[in-house]
Write a protein that holds these residues in place. Structure first.
Motif, PDB file in Angstrom:
ATOM      1  N   PRO A 156     -82.707 -22.891  20.547  1.00 27.21           N
ATOM      2  CA  PRO A 156     -82.155 -21.575  20.868  1.00 27.21           C
ATOM      3  C   PRO A 156     -81.457 -21.514  22.227  1.00 27.21           C
ATOM      4  CG  PRO A 156     -84.410 -21.378  20.044  1.00 27.21           C
ATOM      5  CD  PRO A 156     -84.164 -22.828  20.262  1.00 27.21           C
ATOM      6  N   ASP A 157     -81.854 -22.387  23.155  1.00 28.54           N
ATOM      7  CA  ASP A 157     -81.244 -22.359  24.484  1.00 28.54           C
ATOM      8  C   ASP A 157     -79.919 -23.098  24.534  1.00 28.54           C
ATOM      9  OD1 ASP A 157     -83.267 -20.834  25.604  1.00 28.54           O
ATOM     10  OD2 ASP A 157     -84.476 -22.580  26.134  1.00 28.54           O
ATOM     11  N   LEU A 158     -79.506 -23.666  23.413  1.00 25.44           N
ATOM     12  CA  LEU A 158     -78.200 -24.312  23.342  1.00 25.44           C
ATOM     13  C   LEU A 158     -77.224 -23.409  22.591  1.00 25.44           C
ATOM     14  CD1 LEU A 158     -79.015 -28.037  22.412  1.00 25.44           C
ATOM     15  CD2 LEU A 158     -78.652 -27.044  24.676  1.00 25.44           C
ATOM     16  N   ALA A 159     -76.066 -23.180  23.191  1.00 21.64           N
ATOM     17  CA  ALA A 159     -74.975 -22.524  22.466  1.00 21.64           C
ATOM     18  C   ALA A 159     -74.369 -23.570  21.545  1.00 21.64           C
ATOM     19  CB  ALA A 159     -73.933 -22.000  23.435  1.00 21.64           C
ATOM     20  N   ALA A 160     -74.256 -23.268  20.254  1.00 17.66           N
ATOM     21  CA  ALA A 160     -73.729 -24.213  19.260  1.00 17.66           C
ATOM     22  C   ALA A 160     -72.338 -23.776  18.838  1.00 17.66           C
ATOM     23  CB  ALA A 160     -74.660 -24.276  18.049  1.00 17.66           C
ATOM     24  N   LEU A 265     -68.861 -34.286  -4.337  1.00 20.81           N
ATOM     25  CA  LEU A 265     -70.268 -34.491  -4.690  1.00 20.81           C
ATOM     26  C   LEU A 265     -71.236 -33.836  -3.700  1.00 20.81           C
ATOM     27  CD1 LEU A 265     -70.244 -38.269  -5.734  1.00 20.81           C
ATOM     28  CD2 LEU A 265     -69.881 -36.244  -7.172  1.00 20.81           C
ATOM     29  N   PHE A 266     -70.804 -33.673  -2.464  1.00 22.37           N
ATOM     30  CA  PHE A 266     -71.709 -33.208  -1.409  1.00 22.37           C
ATOM     31  C   PHE A 266     -71.119 -32.009  -0.669  1.00 22.37           C
ATOM     32  CE2 PHE A 266     -72.029 -37.890  -1.696  1.00 22.37           C
ATOM     33  CZ  PHE A 266     -73.336 -37.998  -2.164  1.00 22.37           C
ATOM     34  N   GLU A 267     -72.014 -31.161  -0.152  1.00 25.25           N
ATOM     35  CA  GLU A 267     -71.569 -30.072   0.724  1.00 25.25           C
ATOM     36  C   GLU A 267     -70.943 -30.677   1.979  1.00 25.25           C
ATOM     37  OE1 GLU A 267     -74.387 -26.864   1.677  1.00 25.25           O
ATOM     38  OE2 GLU A 267     -75.762 -27.908   0.315  1.00 25.25           O
ATOM     39  N   PRO A 268     -69.882 -30.073   2.500  1.00 21.60           N
ATOM     40  CA  PRO A 268     -69.339 -30.580   3.763  1.00 21.60           C
ATOM     41  C   PRO A 268     -70.324 -30.344   4.908  1.00 21.60           C
ATOM     42  CG  PRO A 268     -68.286 -28.513   3.163  1.00 21.60           C
ATOM     43  CD  PRO A 268     -69.129 -28.916   1.973  1.00 21.60           C
ATOM     44  N   SER A 269     -70.236 -31.167   5.905  1.00 23.48           N
ATOM     45  CA  SER A 269     -71.049 -31.007   7.103  1.00 23.48           C
ATOM     46  C   SER A 269     -70.167 -30.563   8.258  1.00 23.48           C
ATOM     47  CB  SER A 269     -71.740 -32.330   7.452  1.00 23.48           C
ATOM     48  OG  SER A 269     -72.734 -32.641   6.496  1.00 23.48           O
ATOM     49  N   THR A 270     -70.783 -29.964   9.265  1.00 22.30           N
ATOM     50  CA  THR A 270     -70.040 -29.459  10.420  1.00 22.30           C
ATOM     51  C   THR A 270     -70.524 -30.142  11.688  1.00 22.30           C
ATOM     52  OG1 THR A 270     -69.760 -27.292   9.376  1.00 22.30           O
ATOM     53  CG2 THR A 270     -69.418 -27.418  11.755  1.00 22.30           C
ATOM     54  N   THR A 271     -69.614 -30.750  12.394  1.00 28.24           N
ATOM     55  CA  THR A 271     -69.934 -31.302  13.706  1.00 28.24           C
ATOM     56  C   THR A 271     -69.877 -30.175  14.731  1.00 28.24           C
ATOM     57  OG1 THR A 271     -69.172 -33.539  13.239  1.00 28.24           O
ATOM     58  CG2 THR A 271     -69.127 -32.838  15.540  1.00 28.24           C
ATOM     59  N   ARG A 272     -70.890 -30.115  15.593  1.00 24.22           N
ATOM     60  CA  ARG A 272     -70.976 -29.061  16.591  1.00 24.22           C
ATOM     61  C   ARG A 272     -71.142 -29.640  17.991  1.00 24.22           C
ATOM     62  NH1 ARG A 272     -74.184 -26.811  12.260  1.00 24.22           N
ATOM     63  NH2 ARG A 272     -73.268 -24.850  11.536  1.00 24.22           N
ATOM     64  N   ILE A 273     -70.791 -28.820  18.955  1.00 21.17           N
ATOM     65  CA  ILE A 273     -71.063 -29.119  20.357  1.00 21.17           C
ATOM     66  C   ILE A 273     -72.171 -28.187  20.821  1.00 21.17           C
ATOM     67  CG2 ILE A 273     -70.160 -28.861  22.706  1.00 21.17           C
ATOM     68  CD1 ILE A 273     -67.529 -29.959  21.734  1.00 21.17           C
ATOM     69  N   GLY A 274     -73.160 -28.740  21.525  1.00 22.36           N
ATOM     70  CA  GLY A 274     -74.254 -27.949  22.066  1.00 22.36           C
ATOM     71  C   GLY A 274     -74.223 -27.962  23.591  1.00 22.36           C
ATOM     72  N   ILE A 275     -74.309 -26.774  24.189  1.00 18.50           N
ATOM     73  CA  ILE A 275     -74.261 -26.634  25.646  1.00 18.50           C
ATOM     74  C   ILE A 275     -75.369 -25.682  26.075  1.00 18.50           C
ATOM     75  CG2 ILE A 275     -72.853 -25.956  27.632  1.00 18.50           C
ATOM     76  CD1 ILE A 275     -70.386 -26.305  25.843  1.00 18.50           C
ATOM     77  N   ARG A 276     -76.079 -26.027  27.138  1.00 16.62           N
ATOM     78  CA  ARG A 276     -77.109 -25.115  27.648  1.00 16.62           C
ATOM     79  C   ARG A 276     -76.475 -23.797  28.049  1.00 16.62           C
ATOM     80  NH1 ARG A 276     -82.648 -26.340  29.180  1.00 16.62           N
ATOM     81  NH2 ARG A 276     -82.523 -24.173  29.823  1.00 16.62           N
ATOM     82  N   ARG A 277     -77.105 -22.704  27.642  1.00 14.20           N
ATOM     83  CA  ARG A 277     -76.552 -21.383  27.927  1.00 14.20           C
ATOM     84  C   ARG A 277     -76.550 -21.069  29.425  1.00 14.20           C
ATOM     85  NH1 ARG A 277     -76.001 -18.691  23.170  1.00 14.20           N
ATOM     86  NH2 ARG A 277     -77.213 -19.468  21.419  1.00 14.20           N
ATOM     87  N   LYS A 299     -62.543 -19.482  27.143  1.00 16.65           N
ATOM     88  CA  LYS A 299     -63.030 -18.137  26.834  1.00 16.65           C
ATOM     89  C   LYS A 299     -64.016 -18.169  25.674  1.00 16.65           C
ATOM     90  CE  LYS A 299     -61.437 -13.489  25.578  1.00 16.65           C
ATOM     91  NZ  LYS A 299     -60.258 -12.636  25.296  1.00 16.65           N
ATOM     92  N   VAL A 300     -63.707 -18.917  24.635  1.00 15.27           N
ATOM     93  CA  VAL A 300     -64.596 -19.007  23.472  1.00 15.27           C
ATOM     94  C   VAL A 300     -65.933 -19.622  23.882  1.00 15.27           C
ATOM     95  CG1 VAL A 300     -64.942 -20.155  21.242  1.00 15.27           C
ATOM     96  CG2 VAL A 300     -62.735 -19.118  21.778  1.00 15.27           C
ATOM     97  N   ILE A 301     -65.887 -20.676  24.689  1.00 20.37           N
ATOM     98  CA  ILE A 301     -67.115 -21.346  25.122  1.00 20.37           C
ATOM     99  C   ILE A 301     -67.972 -20.400  25.964  1.00 20.37           C
ATOM    100  CG2 ILE A 301     -68.053 -23.247  26.497  1.00 20.37           C
ATOM    101  CD1 ILE A 301     -65.452 -24.794  25.764  1.00 20.37           C
ATOM    102  N   GLU A 302     -67.351 -19.724  26.916  1.00 24.61           N
ATOM    103  CA  GLU A 302     -68.109 -18.822  27.787  1.00 24.61           C
ATOM    104  C   GLU A 302     -68.732 -17.676  26.995  1.00 24.61           C
ATOM    105  OE1 GLU A 302     -65.810 -19.415  32.057  1.00 24.61           O
ATOM    106  OE2 GLU A 302     -65.109 -17.858  30.665  1.00 24.61           O
ATOM    107  N   GLN A 303     -68.020 -17.166  26.012  1.00 27.30           N
ATOM    108  CA  GLN A 303     -68.584 -16.104  25.172  1.00 27.30           C
ATOM    109  C   GLN A 303     -69.783 -16.612  24.381  1.00 27.30           C
ATOM    110  OE1 GLN A 303     -65.163 -14.873  22.890  1.00 27.30           O
ATOM    111  NE2 GLN A 303     -64.573 -13.290  24.373  1.00 27.30           N
ATOM    112  N   ALA A 304     -69.697 -17.845  23.881  1.00 28.68           N
ATOM    113  CA  ALA A 304     -70.801 -18.426  23.108  1.00 28.68           C
ATOM    114  C   ALA A 304     -72.035 -18.639  23.984  1.00 28.68           C
ATOM    115  CB  ALA A 304     -70.362 -19.749  22.503  1.00 28.68           C
ATOM    116  N   MET A 305     -71.826 -18.979  25.234  1.00 27.78           N
ATOM    117  CA  MET A 305     -72.951 -19.217  26.136  1.00 27.78           C
ATOM    118  C   MET A 305     -73.648 -17.920  26.535  1.00 27.78           C
ATOM    119  SD  MET A 305     -71.217 -22.192  28.489  1.00 27.78           S
ATOM    120  CE  MET A 305     -72.644 -22.468  29.556  1.00 27.78           C
ATOM    121  N   LEU A 306     -72.955 -16.796  26.352  1.00 30.79           N
ATOM    122  CA  LEU A 306     -73.534 -15.510  26.749  1.00 30.79           C
ATOM    123  C   LEU A 306     -74.319 -14.843  25.640  1.00 30.79           C
ATOM    124  CD1 LEU A 306     -70.607 -13.955  28.815  1.00 30.79           C
ATOM    125  CD2 LEU A 306     -72.830 -14.719  29.676  1.00 30.79           C
TER     126      LEU A 306
END
Length: 311
Positions: A156-160, A265-277, A299-306
């Motif tokens: 939970p402490d990581l913004a994904a 055959l398979f559901e797609p997977s999503t690669t994510r970046i995790g950053i401490r909030r 801007k998108v990253i900062e909003q995700a961290m908040l």
């Protein structure tokens, strides 16, 4: 109270209460760590650790609270240094990327190449591990960002932040019967052969398993690995067919092997970046992320961290 004392506390806890290993990690002496921790406990008026003779065997109830606060203070101290460094010299510093083998080997090279040309004064390091390990690296401050498919949403402490979607291919050697099916490959075709694929914790393995379960098929997984190149090596030796990330196959480099698209055959997977909030990010860290995933602007990253939901 000194930051060094808090650092000693946190490192002893991190090393499983082993003071010798904490001393080795911090390049100092065991007696020095023990003395400083005792001085801090005397100043606070409570014991942080439970001892049996000279051995640390547990953490006290107040000690758990003190460790939590100590970790937060050390993170903020690190943030203070980063703020100063950003204004003194925004072109120099360090950036530690924690990621899996597949991302490091196949997804990141062009981003890293471009980044180092733009920021030659930044020392870039890559720490590889399982998805859970790389998230822990970011949580304990030994890495700045995590890049993975699994695991980030469990912290939970990581913004994904979603980067891109990908799927899988079936890898077979020259002359394999699956190359001459004359129709799209099905899961039953795959289940009929020994399978070599990722370890369960890696690269969307859970989605592979779910696909077989949905068809009531039992895959014959004879070998697992954390390294895609290892999987391809053993497929080349004829030990089975491989299920790997499609991006990890290159017809020019992977001589003697063929890829059969398995995206249906398979559901797609999503690669994510995790950053401490609560991290302070240097300007070049934002630049690195945007080079890797252009839609992830500062801007998108900062909003995700908040906020406390994924982007």
């Amino acid at each position: 109270m000194k930051l060094q004392q808090l650092r000693y506390l946190v490192e002893v806890a991190k090393q499983g209460l082993n003071v010798s290993e904490a001393a080795e990690a911090l390049h100092t002496s065991q007696p020095g760590i023990s003395k400083q921790i005792r001085l801090l406990e005397d100043e606070l008026g409570v014991q942080v650790f439970v001892r049996n003779g000279k051995r640390v065997v547990d953490v006290t109830a107040p000690g758990r609270e003190i460790l939590t606060i100590s970790e937060r203070i050390l993170r903020e101290a690190k943030n203070l240094k980063r703020v100063a460094e950003e204004f003194v010299n925004e072109q120099e510093g360090s950036l530690v990327i924690a990621t899996t083998h597949t991302q490091a080997r196949y997804a990141l090279p062009s981003t890293i190449q471009d980044f180092l040309k733009r920021y030659p004064g930044v020392k870039l390091s890559i720490k590889q591990g399982s998805p859970m390990q790389i998230c822990e690296f970011v949580m304990d401050g030994s890495a700045d960002i995590a890049i993975a498919t699994e695991g980030i949403d469990q912290f939970p402490d990581l913004a994904a932040l979603d980067c891109y979607k990908w799927n899988r291919s079936i890898i077979v050697p020259d002359g394999h019967p699956l190359l001459s099916l004359g129709r799209p490959i099905q899961l039953a075709d795959v289940a009929a052969w020994p399978i070599i694929t990722y370890d369960f914790a890696f690269a969307g393995r859970s989605k592979i398993n779910r696909a077989f379960e949905a068809e009531r098929l039992t895959p014959n997984v004879v070998l697992t690995a954390i390294d895609t190149d290892v999987i391809k090596t053993y497929v080349g030796l004829g030990l089975g067919i491989g299920i790997i990330a499609s991006m990890a196959f290159d017809p020019d480099d992977d001589e003697g092997l063929h890829a059969i698209d398995a995206g249906h055959l398979f559901e797609p997977s999503t690669t994510r970046i995790g950053i401490r909030r609560d991290a302070y990010l240097r300007g070049y860290t934002f630049a690195f992320v945007e080079r890797f995933a252009p839609h992830l602007t500062r801007k998108v990253i900062e909003q995700a961290m908040l906020r406390h939901e994924e982007v």
